[in-house]
Design a protein around this motif. Sequence first.
Motif, PDB file in Angstrom:
ATOM      1  N   TRP A  60      -4.943   6.188   2.171  1.00  0.00           N
ATOM      2  CA  TRP A  60      -5.071   4.836   2.742  1.00  0.00           C
ATOM      3  C   TRP A  60      -6.429   4.739   3.419  1.00  0.00           C
ATOM      4  O   TRP A  60      -6.799   5.593   4.226  1.00  0.00           O
ATOM      5  CB  TRP A  60      -3.958   4.622   3.753  1.00  0.00           C
ATOM      6  CG  TRP A  60      -3.897   3.263   4.375  1.00  0.00           C
ATOM      7  CD1 TRP A  60      -4.914   2.523   4.904  1.00  0.00           C
ATOM      8  CD2 TRP A  60      -2.714   2.480   4.537  1.00  0.00           C
ATOM      9  NE1 TRP A  60      -4.436   1.339   5.390  1.00  0.00           N
ATOM     10  CE2 TRP A  60      -3.084   1.282   5.177  1.00  0.00           C
ATOM     11  CE3 TRP A  60      -1.373   2.678   4.215  1.00  0.00           C
ATOM     12  CZ2 TRP A  60      -2.159   0.288   5.501  1.00  0.00           C
ATOM     13  CZ3 TRP A  60      -0.473   1.696   4.537  1.00  0.00           C
ATOM     14  CH2 TRP A  60      -0.855   0.511   5.172  1.00  0.00           C
ATOM     15  N   LEU A  98       0.822  -1.206   0.000  1.00  0.00           N
ATOM     16  CA  LEU A  98       0.000   0.000   0.000  1.00  0.00           C
ATOM     17  C   LEU A  98       0.858   1.259   0.000  1.00  0.00           C
ATOM     18  O   LEU A  98       0.629   2.191  -0.775  1.00  0.00           O
ATOM     19  CB  LEU A  98      -0.950  -0.006   1.206  1.00  0.00           C
ATOM     20  CG  LEU A  98      -2.107  -0.998   1.104  1.00  0.00           C
ATOM     21  CD1 LEU A  98      -2.653  -1.337   2.482  1.00  0.00           C
ATOM     22  CD2 LEU A  98      -3.198  -0.456   0.201  1.00  0.00           C
ATOM     23  N   SER A 157      -6.701  -0.518   1.697  1.00  0.00           N
ATOM     24  CA  SER A 157      -6.899  -0.101   0.313  1.00  0.00           C
ATOM     25  C   SER A 157      -6.444   1.335   0.171  1.00  0.00           C
ATOM     26  O   SER A 157      -6.172   2.012   1.162  1.00  0.00           O
ATOM     27  CB  SER A 157      -8.374  -0.227  -0.081  1.00  0.00           C
ATOM     28  OG  SER A 157      -9.148   0.722   0.614  1.00  0.00           O
TER      29      SER A 157
END
Length: 174
Positions: free
Chosen positions: A118, A102, A149
């Motif tokens: 994030w 990420l 995500s």
Amino acid sequence: MTNEVLENIKTRRSVRAYQDRAIEPEKLDAVLEAGTYAPTGRGAQCPVIIAVTDEGTRKQLSALNAAIMGTNSDPYYGAPAIVLVLADPGRNTFVEDGACVLDTMMLAAHSVGLASCWIHREREIFDSADGKALLKKWGLPETLRGVGSIALGYAAGEYPKAAPRKDGYITKID
């Protein structure tokens, strides 16, 4: 000392408002590929990256995420892409591996002119029956666990300014 990578790290910020503008495929692909080069425990590459640009699926993910928070707002801030990172929970570093993926993608996004943020609650989404159904629909193992995500797109407005770094952030032991 300054260089392009350090400046990219220092100027990346979380953005919470996005233009209604599609991301060029080459930029999205560059961000996704960068994620595949993130460090992972023992080089196992256990994370799975899922890029969602389909409006219906984005709305579905938004509703699932919002329900966990007990709200009806869009947790992805209207971003034209949601990039999910899930991983094999059988790896003892699956959370750390996913976090590295990420972070790497957020830095890559900034380097190509995209904004990101994030977003949490993917673990709860993909531990649920609805999340498992999505994994099945996408042909992915239902055992995957959500790590997080990123909302991804073009910023709608100015980038936030960096807060001053806190005192005592670094301790050096010589």
